[in-house]
Scaffold this motif. Structure first.
Motif, PDB file in Angstrom:
ATOM      1  N   LEU A 124       0.953  -0.827  -0.008  1.00  0.00           N
ATOM      2  CA  LEU A 124       0.128   0.245   0.124  1.00  0.00           C
ATOM      3  C   LEU A 124       1.013   1.014   0.482  1.00  0.00           C
ATOM      4  O   LEU A 124       1.941   1.411   0.379  1.00  0.00           O
ATOM      5  N   TYR A 125      -0.190   2.534  -0.439  1.00  0.00           N
ATOM      6  CA  TYR A 125       0.873   3.716   0.081  1.00  0.00           C
ATOM      7  C   TYR A 125      -0.369   4.721   0.524  1.00  0.00           C
ATOM      8  O   TYR A 125      -1.499   4.624   0.863  1.00  0.00           O
ATOM      9  N   PRO A 126       0.942   5.231   1.597  1.00  0.00           N
ATOM     10  CA  PRO A 126      -0.939   6.397   1.863  1.00  0.00           C
ATOM     11  C   PRO A 126      -1.229   7.560   1.196  1.00  0.00           C
ATOM     12  O   PRO A 126      -1.715   8.520   0.907  1.00  0.00           O
ATOM     13  N   ASP A 127      -2.820   6.791   0.034  1.00  0.00           N
ATOM     14  CA  ASP A 127      -3.015   7.060  -0.713  1.00  0.00           C
ATOM     15  C   ASP A 127      -3.765   8.861  -0.071  1.00  0.00           C
ATOM     16  O   ASP A 127      -3.999   9.438  -1.302  1.00  0.00           O
ATOM     17  N   TYR A 128      -4.749   7.999   0.468  1.00  0.00           N
ATOM     18  CA  TYR A 128      -5.764   9.267   1.378  1.00  0.00           C
ATOM     19  C   TYR A 128      -5.250  10.566   1.385  1.00  0.00           C
ATOM     20  O   TYR A 128      -5.343  11.612   1.491  1.00  0.00           O
ATOM     21  N   GLU A 129      -4.161  10.604   2.667  1.00  0.00           N
ATOM     22  CA  GLU A 129      -3.509  11.318   2.840  1.00  0.00           C
ATOM     23  C   GLU A 129      -2.556  12.459   1.547  1.00  0.00           C
ATOM     24  O   GLU A 129      -1.994  13.266   1.767  1.00  0.00           O
ATOM     25  N   ASN A 130      -2.002  11.582   0.923  1.00  0.00           N
ATOM     26  CA  ASN A 130      -1.090  12.436  -0.322  1.00  0.00           C
ATOM     27  C   ASN A 130      -2.093  12.857  -0.902  1.00  0.00           C
ATOM     28  O   ASN A 130      -1.629  13.842  -1.536  1.00  0.00           O
TER      29      ASN A 130
END
Length: 340
Positions: A124-130
Motif C-alpha cells: 500500500l501507499y498513504p493514498d488518502y493523505e497524499n
C-alpha cells in the motif's frame, strides 16, 4: 560401462547440488494491463528484482477485464506457482480466488490494494493523505475558488477509490467554494482521459484545474488543453519522468512519487521474500512516497498557507531508480515496510 556409470553418478551429484527448474521459485503476476507506461516500467524494474532475488516471474495482462484477471489467477493456482501478485481491477470480486490460492498454500500479494481476503498481503501507499495534499495544493493555487475535474482509474479499485475520496473529502472540507464539475473513470487508459478532457473543456469553459490519480492521465489531459489553447493547472500521482516539464513550469503544482520502477521492484521483492519462506512481514506493507514540486511553486503555496516536505524533479529522478539500494535482498525485511 564403468565410464558410463561414473558419468551417471557425476550427473546425479550435480542434479542434487544444483536446484532444478522445478525447484526454482516462480512468481505469477496478474496485472491490470501491460500497455500503460506505468505498468511497463513496473515490469522493467520488477524483472531486475527477479534477477536480484534469484526468482522468475510470469507477467500476465488482464487487459482491463475482471473476468480475464480471475482466469489468470486460476491458471497460476493450477500451475502451483510460488507466489501470486495481483493488481486487482475490483478488490471485492477477486476475494474468492485469492482465498482459493491461499488455501492451496500460495502466498498472495494484492498490489496497491487493501483487500480483505484473509491471509493475503497488501502492498500500500498513504493514498488518502497524499491525495488530500494534492487537493490542498490545487485549492490554494486557485485561491479557494473555481471549477476542477478529476480523472480516476476504475470503480472498485482500492487505489483509485482511496485517492478519489481523499481528494474530494479535502476539497469539500477545506475549499467549499471549489466546484468539482466532473469525475471520469478511465481504467488508466490515456485515450479515455483525452476524451474526458475534450468534453470538459468544451462543456466547462471556466475549468481551471484537472487532478489525476495517475500521471499518464494528466499528461493526456494537458495535451488536449494545449491543443485547445487552454491554460490549466494539474495535480497528479506517480512521479513519472514525463511530468518534469509541467512541474518545473508550475503547471503541475504537485505530484506524488511512488515511482513505477520502485513499485515494480518493491512488489517483486516482497513476493520473492514470501516465496522463499521469509516470515515477520505484516499483512499491510507501506512504501514511502515523496511529494514533488518546484521551489517557486512551493513558495507560492507557502504564501497561501500550504506547506509540506518536497523534493525537486532532479531529486525525484534519482529516487525513482534507486530501488535496489532501497529494497534489495541485502536489506532486512523492515525495508519492505518503511512507509508507515
Amino acid at each position: 560401462m564403468r565410464n558410463i556409470l561414473k558419468t551417471s553418478v557425476a550427473l546425479l551429484a550435480l542434479a542434487i547440488a544444483t536446484p532444478s527448474m522445478a525447484q526454482e521459485k516462480v512468481l505469477g503476476l496478474a496485472a491490470i494491463d501491460l500497455q500503460n507506461s506505468f505498468f511497463v516500467r513496473m515490469k522493467e524494474a520488477g524483472d531486475v528484482a527477479t534477477s536480484d532475488y534469484g526468482v522468475k516471474a510470469t507477467w500476465q495482462s488482464a487487459e482491463g477485464s475482471l473476468e480475464k484477471q480471475v482466469g489468470i489467477i486460476e491458471n497460476f493456482i493450477n500451475q502451483g506457482v510460488s507466489a501470486i501478485l495481483i493488481d486487482p481491477i475490483d478488490k471485492n470480486a477477486v476475494v474468492p480466488v485469492i482465498q482459493k490460492a491461499t488455501a492451496a498454500g500460495i502466498p498472495v500479494i494484492t498490489m496497491g490494494n487493501k483487500v480483505e481476503a484473509g491471509e493475503n498481503y497488501s502492498t500500500l501507499y498513504p493514498d488518502y493523505e497524499n491525495m488530500s495534499m494534492v487537493a490542498r495544493a490545487i485549492g490554494a493555487s486557485l485561491g479557494g475558488e473555481g471549477e476542477v475535474a478529476l480523472l480516476v482509474g476504475s470503480r472498485g479499485n482500492f487505489v483509485s477509490d482511496t485517492r478519489e475520496k481523499g481528494f474530494l473529502d479535502t476539497l469539500a472540507k477545506e475549499y467549499p467554494k471549489i466546484k468539482v464539475v466532473g469525475i471520469e473513470p478511465t481504467n488508466w487508459d490515456a485515450a479515455k482521459a483525452t476524451n474526458a478532457a475534450q468534453t470538459w473543456l468544451t462543456t466547462y469553459p471556466d475549468l481551471k484545474a484537472i487532478a489525476c490519480i495517475s500521471d499518464s492521465l494528466c499528461l493526456a489531459a494537458d495535451s488536449v488543453a494545449s491543443t485547445m489553447g487552454t491554460d490549466l493547472i494539474y495535480g497528479g500521482y506517480d512521479g513519472d519522468a514525463e511530468m518534469k516539464e509541467l512541474i518545473d513550469s508550475g503547471k503541475m503544482v504537485i505530484d506524488v512519487l511512488t515511482g513505477a520502477y520502485r513499485v515494480g521492484y518493491w512488489n517483486i521483492a516482497v513476493a520473492a521474500r514470501l516465496a522463499n519462506g521469509e516470515t515477520g512481514m505484516p499483512k499491510d506493507l507501506y512504501m514511502p512516497t515523496y511529494f514533488i514540486t518546484s521551489d517557486a511553486t512551493a513558495e507560492k503555496l507557502k504564501a497561501a498557507g500550504v506547506t509540506f516536505d518536497y523534493i525537486s524533479t532532479e531529486k525525484a529522478a534519482v529516487e525513482a531508480k534507486n530501488y535496489t539500494e532501497q529494497l534489495g535482498p541485502k536489506l532486512p525485511a523492515s525495508a519492505m515496510t518503511a512507509g508507515k
